[in-house]
Write an enzyme that holds these catalytic residues in place. Structure first.
Site, short mmCIF file in Angstrom:
data_model
loop_
_atom_site.label_atom_id
_atom_site.label_comp_id
_atom_site.label_asym_id
_atom_site.label_seq_id
_atom_site.Cartn_x
_atom_site.Cartn_y
_atom_site.Cartn_z
N ASP A 110 4.69 5.74 -2.72
CA ASP A 110 5.15 4.96 -1.47
C ASP A 110 4.69 3.53 -1.56
O ASP A 110 3.54 3.14 -2.21
CB ASP A 110 4.71 5.50 -0.16
N GLU A 111 5.53 2.55 -0.80
CA GLU A 111 5.00 1.27 -0.61
C GLU A 111 4.31 0.73 -1.91
O GLU A 111 3.42 -0.13 -1.87
CB GLU A 111 4.04 1.25 0.62
C1 TNX Z 1 2.74 4.01 5.94
S1 TNX Z 1 3.58 6.81 5.27
C2 TNX Z 1 1.87 4.83 4.80
C3 TNX Z 1 0.65 4.98 4.90
C4 TNX Z 1 -0.12 4.54 6.17
C5 TNX Z 1 0.77 4.88 7.12
C6 TNX Z 1 -0.05 4.41 8.47
C7 TNX Z 1 3.39 6.29 3.81
C8 TNX Z 1 4.01 6.97 3.09
N1 TNX Z 1 2.71 5.26 3.73
O1 TNX Z 1 0.08 4.32 3.71
O2 TNX Z 1 -1.46 4.95 6.07
O3 TNX Z 1 2.00 4.29 7.23
O4 TNX Z 1 0.89 4.97 9.61
#
Ligand code: TNX
Length: 514
Positions: free
Chosen positions: A327-328
């Site tokens: 993710d991200e």
């Molecule tokens: C998004 S959900 C993220 C996390 C954070 C979260 C906080 C996701 C796959 N990545 O790194 O902790 O939001 O709500």
């Protein structure tokens, strides 16, 4: 006069009698089960559970002794009674009896039939998990805690039950804040109470690396040494991780380890300079920003590293899955991301595990049997399904346990909105995202990210009372779910939470019972 006195005496006797046993309703259909079972047939009598009851299990049926011992220890915890557990070759006339019989297709691998007669409680299933879920149903018929030695009344009847989805889980982020073995065991117990069967452990992120990897020891020495806010962090030794795996397995829960990559990797990048493109170790990070770190996707050492980590962790993990995060990864170029995720999937497959990743991994080519975890992006998830993947439903706006209940909630975030107890409950995984249907969905998972929660007490506040709702969404068919009715059942679990010492959010939407 005489008659009247006689009546009073009888009444007094009846009252006295009932004061000695804990009265529960003799109408089984009035019991507040969560998740709601498939069918309940009440037969209007009751079974008295006292210290002389024996817990029998079918002789030679592998795995049932564990279930019988678990029930015995739970009854002991509740009431102080010590019930014997023993094998038997024949169906007993009284007591509690576990049996495996592979003749009831509808019950499949996790269903059970629980029959409470006047003298005998029988729990029948095709496989061990079903018997365990039968136990959880039985335990919900008892108070969560009672005076030592008190006999307990159970309403008679028959419950037939089996789940809607095969994957019913929660995630605990042990990276942003570390939770020790005892705290994770408590979390596992919460899942078990509500028939959940998967615990996803988010073992690495920018702020902390939490699992010992013997071939790369600095991951925990350095990467495990802090957490959000600058606390001391921590990590699980491989022995402790194995202990958690076993504790979960005894409760029919599979652990899914996650190593988040190529982003969310600052703890590893701070531990080993060679994983960085410029060859310099980063500083440890104790803030809460996301998306700033990445592995160097064109260095071979990166893949040697991933191979070692996956190899060691896969060997400790009996469950079929390995979660690669994904993710991200905002600072990884798209092509580099795709190349990396493709290679890492092959490594996971080589070490005998099936791939799970956050919905972004659908941008890569997906290996057979890959699962995408939907958290935010419908397009990614749909692309994943088109590439043949299954889906775990974790929509942030509905299922994130770290979202605040409302603007007054002391912990949590609200980037995906507020999730009051009703909002968390009133959705259907099979219809939430157009084009993603039940056939595509493995099940549901409620993630608890831990930027804002630091100990089990705070975890409990975010988890309860939403977790039972997620468990019900995973277990109970949508036709049998209705908020107005559910909230009255949930209300009856309030005293259970209190008796168990759980710090829960007393939502004003739920008519809590004292
Ligand atoms: C998004 S959900 C993220 C996390 C954070 C979260 C906080 C996701 C796959 N990545 O790194 O902790 O939001 O709500």
């Amino acid at each position: 006069m005489k008659n009247k006195f006689g009546l009073t005496a009888i009444l007094a006797f009846v009252l006295l009698q009932s004061a000695c046993t804990q009265k529960t309703p003799t109408d089984l259909s009035k019991t507040a089960f969560i998740p709601n079972p498939v069918s309940i047939e009440a037969t209007g009598h009751s079974f008295e559970l006292n210290a002389s009851a024996v817990i029998y299990y079918e002789e030679g049926a592998e795995g049932l002794q564990l279930i019988a011992d678990y029930l015995s220890s739970e009854i002991n915890r509740i009431s102080g009674m010590s019930l014997k557990a023993e094998p038997t070759a024949e169906t007993p006339k009284n007591g509690i009896y576990f049996t495996l019989a592979n003749e009831d297709q509808e019950l499949a691998s996790e269903g059970y039939e629980l029959t409470i007669g006047k003298k005998l409680i029988a729990i029948k299933a095709n496989a061990v998990p079903g018997c365990f879920y039968g136990v959880q149903t039985l335990l919900q018929m008892l108070p969560a805690k009672t005076e030592a030695g008190q006999a307990l009344e159970l309403a008679s009847g028959v419950i037939r039950d089996f789940p809607e989805f095969g994957y019913r889980g929660a995630m605990l982020d042990v990276s942003r804040h570390f939770f020790n073995v005892e705290e994770v065991k408590q979390f596992i117990d919460f899942l078990a109470m509500y028939k959940m069967n998967a615990l996803h452990l988010h073992l690495s992120d920018d702020q902390g690396w939490r699992i010992e990897i013997k071939s790369w020891p600095k991951l925990t020495e350095t990467g495990g040494s802090t957490e959000v806010g600058g606390g001391e962090g921590g990590f699980y030794t491989q022995e402790q991780y194995a202990e958690l795996v076993n504790y979960a397995a005894e409760r029919q829960i599979t652990i899914i380890p996650e190593i988040d990559m190529p982003g969310h990797t600052n703890a590893a990048l701070a531990s080993y300079a060679e994983l960085n493109c410029d060859g310099k170790a980063t500083e440890l990070y104790t803030g809460t920003k996301v998306g700033f770190s990445t592995f160097c996707t064109d260095k071979e050492i990166t893949y040697q590293f991933v191979d070692d980590v996956v190899r060691e962790l896969a060997a400790l993990t009996p469950g079929p899955y390995f979660h690669i995060g994904g993710d991200e990864s905002h600072v990884t170029a798209h092509d580099d991301y795709v190349y990396f995720v493709n290679r890492v999937q092959e490594i996971v497959v080589k070490h005998g595990k099936k791939v799970i990743g956050w919905d972004e991994i659908a941008n890569a080519e997906l290996v057979e049997d890959a699962t995408v975890q939907f958290w935010a992006d419908v397009e990614n998830t749909t692309m994943g399904v088109e590439k043949g993947a299954k889906v775990i439903m974790s929509p942030a706006a509905r299922a994130y346990l770290d979202m605040q209940y409302d603007s007054t909630t002391q912990y949590g975030l609200h980037w995906a909105g507020y999730i009051e107890v009703d909002h968390g409950y009133t959705w259907n995984p099979a219809t939430l995202v157009p084009g993603i249907t039940k056939e595509n969905i493995l099940g549901i998972e409620a993630p608890l990210w831990s930027e804002t929660v630091t100990n089990i007490n705070e975890v409990e506040f975010m988890v309860f009372p939403r977790l039972p709702g997620y468990a019900e969404i995973g277990w109970t068919a949508p036709e049998k779910r209705d908020w107005e009715e559910y909230k009255t059942r949930l209300a009856k679990h309030g005293p259970r939470f209190s008796d168990l010492g759980i710090n829960f959010y007393r939502s004003a939407l739920v008519p809590w019972e004292e």
